[in-house]
Design an enzyme around this catalytic site. Structure first.
Site, PDB file in Angstrom:
ATOM      1  CD  GLU A  80      -2.763   1.136   2.560  1.00  0.00           C
ATOM      2  OE1 GLU A  80      -2.832   0.100   3.251  1.00  0.00           O
ATOM      3  OE2 GLU A  80      -3.361   2.182   2.838  1.00  0.00           O
ATOM      4  CE  LYS A 270      -5.702  -1.054   6.281  1.00  0.00           C
ATOM      5  NZ  LYS A 270      -4.924  -0.351   5.240  1.00  0.00           N
ATOM      6  CG  ASP A 286       1.672 -15.581  12.803  1.00  0.00           C
ATOM      7  OD1 ASP A 286       0.817 -14.881  12.216  1.00  0.00           O
ATOM      8  OD2 ASP A 286       1.431 -16.713  13.249  1.00  0.00           O
ATOM      9  CG  HIS A 383      -2.984   7.850   0.065  1.00  0.00           C
ATOM     10  ND1 HIS A 383      -2.751   6.508   0.003  1.00  0.00           N
ATOM     11  CD2 HIS A 383      -3.314   8.115   1.342  1.00  0.00           C
ATOM     12  CE1 HIS A 383      -2.946   5.984   1.200  1.00  0.00           C
ATOM     13  NE2 HIS A 383      -3.282   6.942   2.033  1.00  0.00           N
TER      14      HIS A 383
END
Ligand code: NAD
Length: 428
Positions: A80, A270, A286, A383
């Site tokens: 991302e 997030k 992990d 972005h």
């Protein structure tokens, strides 16, 4: 297409790939893309089942980090755009104030042994506690962690109400030293099961670690002067931007929004996990365990943010994070994957505790930079450049034209594939 392929797992990787090529009618380009990793191929084959190829992620390095007085380059593997830029930006904001200071609880994982069909759970609990030393000794007989200075340090018992009735749950508190510890703890849980069954008189059911690693918390803190929160003060286009105190106060307000609203908190967290997972992926840790632990911890008193922000007595923005970090610097895939080992070398951290501190600092840096952008210019500006470059590539722009096509689309405010194709025609 028939998905039933008896013995697929016994084939070697190239045979499996041929089978998939045939069944899915893949062209040569797709085959090359799946099989591009050559030397790494054999390693990844051993890491999972039914492997046919591998997927590469960009491996980046976040800059500007000072953690507990040490400069670090932080490897991050993420697809991302803007995640690595935000981490580096957050670390830059924290740098003048000395960077991040961290502390951790120690590398303690919890293993659970569940016992069903217990007639008197409270009495069974007492009988297990009376044999706690024996249970810990059986766990430590497995030897995996004791030789490294760790091992089972405590045995506790809970009686848990479930939709299927009360169940007795024995917890092993295990110091896993520099390992993530899941395999080691699972081995211990299975080993102690007969003693637990004998002590409780019940039926031992699940024997597996808990990913709510709330005895393995890591914390990081940093402080930022309000003036540093002003983006591009010298940029004339930002002349009417917000002053530092306002940005600081709005960051605190944005945190409060997350603290009051789980819809916002989910996105807030997030963003933190964008960075945490990227370091986990880069070092072959992990990331699913980290995710499970972070969100379960965030939900302990109603779902909320993992970070907090407040205005300090001197007017600085004081930023903090606390989250469980179940990650290791040895064992698991980290020990096997050459790129994971190399990423660990870039980071230069050896103890799992120290690694956990970096994870916390990284998550805080990411969150700080995201909130700063969100309350000020918004996140799309940052972005857009990378997103536009991806759109240009998707539209077929050759490498030499990607930057130009992207820049024009951003300037025009028209970032879409159809416009990229037109620009490729004109500029090509
Ligand atoms: P592991 O099985 O490789 O055990 C760690 C090994 O490292 C041990 O053999 C230990 O002896 C050795 N070691 C060497 N130096 C050490 C040190 N300084 N400190 C501690 N150990 C040292 O790995 P693990 O960490 O027990 O398990 C991690 C793996 O388990 C991950 O790949 C994870 O994906 C997987 N897993 C996760 C879950 C879950 O999260 N629910 C469940 C099952 C398996």
């Amino acid at each position: 297409m028939n998905s039933r392929i008896p013995g697929f797992y016994t084939e070697d990787r190239s045979e499996r790939l041929s089978t998939v090529v045939e069944r899915c009618d893949l062209d040569a380009e797709a085959v090359d893309a799946l099989d591009a990793d050559g030397a790494v191929g054999e390693t990844v084959d051993g890491l999972s089942e039914n492997v046919v190829g591998s997927v590469s992620y960009p491996l980046s390095v976040a800059t500007n980090f000072v953690v507990d007085g040490e400069d670090l380059l932080v490897p991050m593997a993420v697809e991302e755009s803007s995640v690595v830029a935000a981490a580096s930006k957050g670390a830059l904001l924290a740098r003048p104030g000395g960077g991040f200071t961290t502390d951790t609880d120690g590398p303690y994982m919890i293993g659970q042994v569940q016992v069903a069909d217990v007639s008197d759970p409270t009495a069974a609990r007492q009988r297990v506690l009376a044999r706690a030393d024996e249970i810990a000794a059986v766990a430590n007989d497995q030897g995996v962690l004791v030789s490294h200075g760790g091992g089972c340090e405590d045995v506790t018992v809970r009686v848990v109400d479930t939709p299927a009735g009360e169940t007795v749950v024995v917890h092993l508190l295990v110091d896993v030293r520099d390992a993530m510890g899941a395999n080691a703890v699972n081995t211990m849980c299975e080993a102690v099961a007969p003693v637990v069954a004998d002590a409780t008189g019940g039926r031992v059911s699940l024997r597996v670690l808990s990913n709510l690693a709330d005895c393995r918390l890591a914390r990081a803190r940093c402080r930022v002067e309000p003036a540093a929160l002003v983006e591009d003060e010298d940029d004339p286009e930002r002349a009417d931007g917000l002053d530092g105190e306002t940005v600081r106060d709005r960051i605190v307000e944005a945190w409060a929004f997350a603290a009051g609203d789980p819809y916002r908190a989910a996105t807030h967290n997030k963003g933190i996990m964008n960075a945490v997972d990227a370091l986990a992926v880069a070092t072959c840790n992990d990331w699913r365990a980290l995710e499970a632990g972070a969100h379960a911890y965030a939900a302990r008193e109603g779902y909320g943010p993992l970070t907090t922000y407040e205005v300090g007595a001197d007017g600085d923005l004081v930023c903090r994070i606390e989250l469980p970090v179940q990650a290791g610097t040895v064992g698991g895939a980290t020990a096997v994957h050459p790129a994971g080992r190399a990423a660990m070398e870039v980071l230069g951290v050896e103890a799992a505790d120290e690694f956990a501190g970096v994870v916390a600092a990284l998550g805080l840096a990411e969150n700080l930079a995201s909130l700063r952008a969100l309350v000020d210019e918004g996140i799309q500006a940052g972005h857009m450049k990378l997103h536009a470059e991806n759109v240009a590539r998707q539209a077929g722009a050759p490498a030499g034209l990607v930057a130009e096509v992207a820049a024009r689309m951003v300037a025009e405010g028209a970032v879409r594939e159809s416009r990229a194709r037109e620009l490729i025609e004109v500029l090509g």
